[in-house]
Motif scaffolding. Sequence first.
Motif: not given
Length: 123
Positions: A1-24
Amino acid sequence: MSKSLGLSIAAARCPRCREGSLFSVSLLSYRKLSEVNKSCAVCGANFHPEPDFYYGAMYISYAFSVALMITSLTAINVLVDVPQLWMYLSTVVVLNIILLPAMLRYSKVLYLYGLSKLKYRGY
């Protein structure tokens, strides 16, 4: 199941897979405030495409600060009959301190999503 672009940006997720976190660390942490991970823990995407890549995010952060200032000053003018100078100054300072982590982080998130060559691959 793919995440939407808006949810991925709001959750600060990886632009490629939209699952991994950008911040530690979490958004509420003032430690390592806006330190971006080197790569995605899920797909291995490089979050630092070139040295000093995120310096351009300062312009987005500046735009966030200006928008916050204009909004708060307008709200004070509408809500208070005769506003005092201290009301303007204290409101802008307090809101900037409270929202600093979010503004710094999301400026980097938007910069990475907008200018990097990482595109979504709906694995």
